[in-house]
Design an enzyme around this catalytic site. Structure first.
Site, PDB file in Angstrom:
ATOM      1  CE  LYS A  86      -0.282  -0.072   5.121  1.00 47.42           C
ATOM      2  NZ  LYS A  86      -1.281  -0.926   6.249  1.00 47.42           N
ATOM      3  NE  ARG A  90      -6.528   1.040  10.663  1.00 47.20           N
ATOM      4  CZ  ARG A  90      -5.341   0.118  10.779  1.00 47.20           C
ATOM      5  NH1 ARG A  90      -3.985   1.326  11.014  1.00 47.20           N
ATOM      6  NH2 ARG A  90      -4.948  -0.669  10.018  1.00 47.20           N
ATOM      7  CE1 TYR A 134      12.934  32.733   3.291  1.00 44.63           C
ATOM      8  CE2 TYR A 134      12.246  30.264   3.711  1.00 44.63           C
ATOM      9  CZ  TYR A 134      11.996  31.193   2.734  1.00 44.63           C
ATOM     10  OH  TYR A 134      11.548  31.021   1.160  1.00 44.63           O
ATOM     11  CG  MET A 169       8.163  24.694  -1.401  1.00 46.02           C
ATOM     12  SD  MET A 169       7.185  25.588  -1.549  1.00 46.02           S
ATOM     13  CE  MET A 169       5.707  26.824  -0.191  1.00 46.02           C
TER      14      MET A 169
HETATM   15  C1  PLP Z   1      -0.444  -0.871   6.963  1.00 46.90           C
HETATM   16  C2  PLP Z   1      -0.449  -2.193   6.956  1.00 46.90           C
HETATM   17  C3  PLP Z   1      -0.363  -4.163   7.371  1.00 46.90           C
HETATM   18  C4  PLP Z   1       1.057  -3.739   7.289  1.00 46.90           C
HETATM   19  O1  PLP Z   1       1.862  -3.016   8.515  1.00 46.90           O
HETATM   20  P1  PLP Z   1       3.352  -2.962   8.965  1.00 46.90           P
HETATM   21  O2  PLP Z   1       3.371  -2.223  10.241  1.00 46.90           O
HETATM   22  O3  PLP Z   1       4.051  -1.941   8.150  1.00 46.90           O
HETATM   23  O4  PLP Z   1       3.966  -4.591   8.812  1.00 46.90           O
HETATM   24  C5  PLP Z   1      -0.899  -5.120   7.468  1.00 46.90           C
HETATM   25  N1  PLP Z   1      -1.976  -4.745   7.897  1.00 46.90           N
HETATM   26  C6  PLP Z   1      -2.988  -3.832   8.007  1.00 46.90           C
HETATM   27  C7  PLP Z   1      -4.310  -4.286   8.049  1.00 46.90           C
HETATM   28  C8  PLP Z   1      -2.455  -2.403   7.668  1.00 46.90           C
HETATM   29  O5  PLP Z   1      -2.933  -1.452   7.691  1.00 46.90           O
END
Ligand code: PLP
Length: 381
Positions: free
Chosen positions: A39, A137, A269, A317
């Protein structure tokens, strides 16, 4: 961020062989199927190249958050099983089913949407059911779980869905002795028992993220689901080498300008930095628009001219400044923000500590005008 084959002004160099080797280390350790999480653009390493590298390293399937990420994998020709787990009311289940993407469901309404998509497309949806075991969650709360599994069993009997996964996510896997771990495992096992009693006997169980894959064998079940460790970073914040992992990302830039300045000048800055002696300043052409946190002014280390130097003054930036002292440096020389750490450069963990965050945030946010360049051959086409 664009991808470019040649060394450039400011680049994120991704070592595909490291990703494949890290995957192989984890796959061998667990000796069961591994769903590699790619992801968020492969945690900033590039969705498709990361996917190909983990598959070359022995990953059995892929995991992403949203259906669009899964469709991008399919559009690139990746045929491995893919699960997309973060699906709201807008989720395009017909597109997911047409592309042979597995989907996760949290609630009865989501299941109904998936079943409707199955009927409209004439395909059986491969569904994972998520249970909330204590992270609060994703997942159905335990009191909604019996109704969800009963509905899923009916949809399975109707031929609309095949329930292929039962899963949850951990709150504290990076603290392997935390009492919530045992509590979540107990809730998960009860949920699995309820699902099996409802007839969902073919679904595989999965719970382990990277930290659990490294530290909690009791959570491995039928499939592990690591992300960050594939990219060579230790979710527990330690040295990844202790797990046989190697960081895959190096962030580097070319010095744009150097200048000799007298003691007492104000740098960047707000003049929050001022050298106490005559010195050489080097201008690095990346800034917060490129994912260098502004909070790291006067905090983060950068390798330049053979030593680590703390960013001098505020991150702007598009650029920041380093104080090089009397060491030799010239425009065009390389500086390294973070990398594996074995050539004297800082690590993503050091940057995370300086920014009071986790390395996950740094690697997923670096971008902007950085150009991504791949080294290694694993999964390369
Ligand atoms: C992102 C995620 C993972 C992987 O988590 P890591 O800590 O990067 O290994 C696994 N399961 C879910 C549901 C996630 O959102």
């Amino acid at each position: 961020m664009t991808t470019d084959p040649g060394a450039g002004r400011a680049e994120v160099v991704v070592d595909l062989d490291a990703i494949a080797a890290n995957t192989a280390v984890l796959r061998e350790r667990v000796a069961r199927p591994l769903m590699a999480v790619v992801k968020a653009d492969g945690y900033g390493h590039g969705l498709v190249p990361a996917a190909r590298a983990v598959l070359a390293g022995g990953a059995d399937e892929l995991g992403v958050a949203v259906i669009d990420e899964a469709l991008a994998l399919r559009a690139a020709g990746v045929t491995a099983p893919v699960l997309a787990w973060l699906n709201g009311p807008d989720a395009d289940y017909p597109a997911a089913l047409a592309a042979d993407v597995e989907v996760s469901v949290n609630a009865g309404w989501g299941l109904a949407d998936v079943a409707a998509a199955a009927r409209s497309t004439g395909r059986t949806a491969r569904v994972h059911l998520a249970v909330d075991t204590g992270l609060s969650r994703e997942g159905a709360p335990p009191d909604e779980w019996p109704d969800l599994v009963a509905a899923a069993a009916r949809a399975q009997a109707d031929g609309d869905v095949a329930v292929v996964g039962l899963w949850s996510h951990m709150a504290y896997a990076d603290a392997p002795t935390h009492p919530t771990i045992g509590a979540q495992v107990r809730v998960f096992e009860e949920a699995v028992a309820v699902a099996r009693a409802a007839g969902l006997t073919d679904a595989r169980r999965h719970l382990a993220n990277s930290a659990a894959t490294l530290a909690l064998p009791d959570t491995w079940y039928d499939l592990v689901r690591p992300g960050i460790a594939l990219y060579g970073l230790d979710p527990m914040g330690g040295d990844p080498a202790r797990h046989g992992l190697r960081p895959a990302m190096t962030v580097r830039a070319q010095v744009a300008l150097t200048k000799r300045v007298p003691a007492g000048v104000g740098v960047s800055y707000g003049h929050t930095y001022s050298p106490d002696r005559e010195t050489t300043l080097a201008l690095v052409p990346v800034g917060y628009a490129d994912g260098v946190p502004r909070s790291l002014g006067n905090r983060a280390p950068v390798l330049a001219a053979g030593a680590q130097r703390t960013i001098a003054g505020r991150v702007c930036m598009d650029q920041f400044v380093l104080d090089i002292g009397d060491d030799a440096i010239a425009a065009g020389d390389e500086v390294v923000l973070w990398g594996p750490g074995d050539a004297g450069e800082p690590t993503a963990q050091q940057w995370a500590d300086a920014a009071d965050t986790i390395h996950y945030e740094l690697v997923t946010r670096v971008g902007g005008r950085f150009v991504r360049r791949y080294v290694g051959t694993a999964g390369a086409v």
